[in-house]
Enzyme design. Structure first.
Site, PDB file in Angstrom:
ATOM      1  N   PHE A  73      60.049   1.120 -77.823  1.00 45.22           N
ATOM      2  CA  PHE A  73      60.077  -0.159 -78.385  1.00 45.22           C
ATOM      3  C   PHE A  73      59.000  -0.925 -77.669  1.00 45.22           C
ATOM      4  CE2 PHE A  73      62.741  -3.443 -80.377  1.00 45.22           C
ATOM      5  CZ  PHE A  73      63.116  -2.660 -81.831  1.00 45.22           C
ATOM      6  N   HIS A  74      57.807  -0.635 -78.168  1.00 47.24           N
ATOM      7  CA  HIS A  74      56.724  -1.520 -77.487  1.00 47.24           C
ATOM      8  C   HIS A  74      56.220  -2.784 -78.238  1.00 47.24           C
ATOM      9  CE1 HIS A  74      54.388  -0.113 -81.212  1.00 47.24           C
ATOM     10  NE2 HIS A  74      54.958   1.107 -80.830  1.00 47.24           N
ATOM     11  N   ALA A  75      54.973  -3.458 -78.454  1.00 48.72           N
ATOM     12  CA  ALA A  75      54.920  -4.756 -78.595  1.00 48.72           C
ATOM     13  C   ALA A  75      55.047  -4.934 -80.172  1.00 48.72           C
ATOM     14  CB  ALA A  75      53.598  -5.179 -78.265  1.00 48.72           C
TER      15      ALA A  75
END
Length: 87
Positions: A14-16
């Site tokens: 769950f990155h940017a």
């Protein structure tokens, strides 16, 4: 209150980008949205808070929604937690 645990399927975690999509969707609902990982509970309507969880591929997170429109929020946000995002 509705609480359910999900496994993150996105290979990059769950990155940017997925965090932004999740927070925007969560902010559209009037209910309280919380995400829990490893005993840490954060506001699901805050990008910074969500990113501090460091959610990775195959991590289990618990989504808690409480209040008005909680069922709709749970349905919408659960899809975002388990979605595989294009890189």
């Amino acid at each position: 209150m509705i609480s359910q645990t999900y496994t993150i399927l996105n290979p990059s975690g769950f990155h940017a980008r997925p965090t932004k999509a999740f927070v925007q969707a969560a902010s559209a609902f009037p209910c309280k949205v919380s995400v829990i990982k490893g005993g840490r509970k954060v506001n699901g309507k805050s990008s910074l808070s969500m990113l501090t969880l460091g959610i990775q591929h195959n991590d289990e997170v618990t989504l808690e929604v409480d209040g008005e429109q909680e069922e709709q929020a749970q349905n919408t946000l659960s899809e975002l937690l388990t979605k595989i995002y294009e890189e």
